[in-house]
Design an enzyme around this catalytic site. Sequence first.
Site, mmCIF file in Angstrom:
data_model
loop_
_atom_site.group_PDB
_atom_site.id
_atom_site.type_symbol
_atom_site.label_atom_id
_atom_site.label_comp_id
_atom_site.label_asym_id
_atom_site.label_seq_id
_atom_site.Cartn_x
_atom_site.Cartn_y
_atom_site.Cartn_z
ATOM 1 N N ARG A 51 0.857 -1.106 0.033
ATOM 2 C CA ARG A 51 -0.074 -0.100 0.092
ATOM 3 C C ARG A 51 0.901 1.156 -0.215
ATOM 4 N NH1 ARG A 51 2.250 2.455 3.929
ATOM 5 N NH2 ARG A 51 0.526 3.904 3.765
ATOM 6 N N GLY A 52 0.426 2.361 -0.151
ATOM 7 C CA GLY A 52 0.931 3.483 -0.297
ATOM 8 C C GLY A 52 1.200 3.983 -1.709
ATOM 9 N N ARG A 96 -6.890 -0.664 -7.468
ATOM 10 C CA ARG A 96 -7.184 0.545 -6.479
ATOM 11 C C ARG A 96 -7.449 1.829 -7.079
ATOM 12 N NH1 ARG A 96 -4.138 1.101 -0.643
ATOM 13 N NH2 ARG A 96 -5.969 2.344 -0.255
ATOM 14 N N GLN A 202 -2.599 3.105 9.742
ATOM 15 C CA GLN A 202 -1.177 2.792 9.098
ATOM 16 C C GLN A 202 -0.334 3.760 9.794
ATOM 17 O OE1 GLN A 202 -4.148 3.305 7.395
ATOM 18 N NE2 GLN A 202 -4.076 2.750 5.348
ATOM 19 N N ASP A 243 -1.928 10.708 -2.504
ATOM 20 C CA ASP A 243 -2.544 9.661 -3.398
ATOM 21 C C ASP A 243 -2.769 10.489 -4.797
ATOM 22 O OD1 ASP A 243 -3.061 8.938 -0.659
ATOM 23 O OD2 ASP A 243 -2.665 7.063 -1.803
ATOM 24 N N ASN A 253 -5.582 12.604 -0.188
ATOM 25 C CA ASN A 253 -4.640 11.832 0.782
ATOM 26 C C ASN A 253 -5.547 10.850 1.750
ATOM 27 O OD1 ASN A 253 -2.004 10.954 1.537
ATOM 28 N ND2 ASN A 253 -2.262 11.978 3.472
ATOM 29 N N LYS A 254 -5.027 9.977 2.565
ATOM 30 C CA LYS A 254 -5.803 9.121 3.484
ATOM 31 C C LYS A 254 -7.029 9.962 4.214
ATOM 32 C CE LYS A 254 -5.611 5.633 3.682
ATOM 33 N NZ LYS A 254 -6.479 4.836 2.914
HETATM 34 O O1 MRU Z 1 -4.600 3.326 1.783
HETATM 35 P P1 MRU Z 1 -3.287 3.533 1.781
HETATM 36 O O2 MRU Z 1 -2.499 2.969 2.966
HETATM 37 O O3 MRU Z 1 -2.662 3.029 0.480
HETATM 38 O O4 MRU Z 1 -2.985 5.061 1.885
HETATM 39 C C1 MRU Z 1 -1.582 5.792 1.986
HETATM 40 C C2 MRU Z 1 -1.670 7.151 2.037
HETATM 41 O O5 MRU Z 1 -2.726 7.777 2.243
HETATM 42 C C3 MRU Z 1 -0.304 7.628 2.048
HETATM 43 O O6 MRU Z 1 -0.515 8.746 2.853
HETATM 44 C C4 MRU Z 1 -0.344 8.158 0.502
HETATM 45 O O7 MRU Z 1 -0.306 7.155 -0.380
HETATM 46 C C5 MRU Z 1 1.232 8.937 0.455
HETATM 47 S S1 MRU Z 1 2.338 7.584 0.230
HETATM 48 C C6 MRU Z 1 3.818 8.178 0.108
#
Ligand code: MRU
Length: 353
Positions: A51-52, A96, A202, A243, A253-254
């Site tokens: 993820r990320g 995703r 996370q 993202d 972002n998250k």
């Molecule tokens: O759902 P995730 O864990 O993939 O979400 C990740 C995030 O929101 C991160 O902050 C984002 O991807 C930046 S990663 C460098």
Amino acid sequence: MTEFNSKIKTIEWVDTYSKMIDQTVIPHEFKYVNITSGEEMFAAIKTMIVRGAPAIGIAGAHGVILFAQELAKKGLSREDFVAELLKKADYMATSRPTAVNLMWAVKKQKEVIRESQKDIAGIIEELKANAIKMENEDIAINKKIGDYGAEVVPKGATILTHCNAGALATVGYGTALGVVRSAFAKDNTVQVFADETRPRQQGARITTFELTMDGIPTTLITDGMCSYFMKKGMIDMVVVGADRIAANGDTANKIGTYTVAIAAKYHNIPFYIAAPLSTIDTSIASGDEIVIEERDREEVTHINGKIICAKEVNVINPGFDVTPHELITGIITEKGILRPDYKKAISDVFNIV
Ligand code: MRU
């Protein structure tokens, strides 16, 4: 348990398969899994073994190679192989929906497939070389982001971050946590406040894991606490990852990032995004066009397999939110820090006329 350190690669291509750290078991376990088929990769991205945003970009690129290896065994003509592989690549990009790095990396692999002059085996070799190049570039880019970002970190700063934009969200080093790593290398009085990041934690599970392993002082707080500490003057700046960034600077972002940005604005605290240029989607004018992933209700209703609410309660679980560009102090990229007006800064950095 193997110790995490910032030299470890979160994901890498090895001969015929993709090797990645299984992020669903951190911090209880630190283990690698080998992904050997295209469908397995689709599932690894969807279930967040990897993820990320930048890390799932590389995973998508690996997924295309895995599908190519499978199709190569089917005895197809070169033309049919190419046609089938392009379809599989499009499918991989749907694992995703929000992080544009996934679509970006798959598009790069599609360009290799379309432009290759080689036979089937040669195309596969070119896809592997392209993926390995992207892996290496990811780390180099993150170090540049880190160095630009470190310039705006005040001495002894406490940096708040949300979710995990670290080495584990990328191939290595991290974007937001790359800024933290570079700042800490210059000034070891810098410290981090990490939001827990409900519902998948996370921040608690992954950010505190990788930062404490690197010896960077880290304090874990729950998501609702950020304004409390901002009001007390305990937060000097916010740095988060991204993202997808629209052409006007609006940033997905998250989930919870938007709340942090509003709180930072109210308390006059600088709020930075750290992201590679591959996270900027110049095809969309604003954040309104960003598709927000809806995830399973169980992520909210359960903790560690145990229900924490009334069984039949209604649940909505968006994985991301969009922070409007006017709340963002700067976007830290490998080409420097973009400042408002973001529409102009982004079109300048991409040389869009
Ligand atoms: O759902 P995730 O864990 O993939 O979400 C990740 C995030 O929101 C991160 O902050 C984002 O991807 C930046 S990663 C460098």
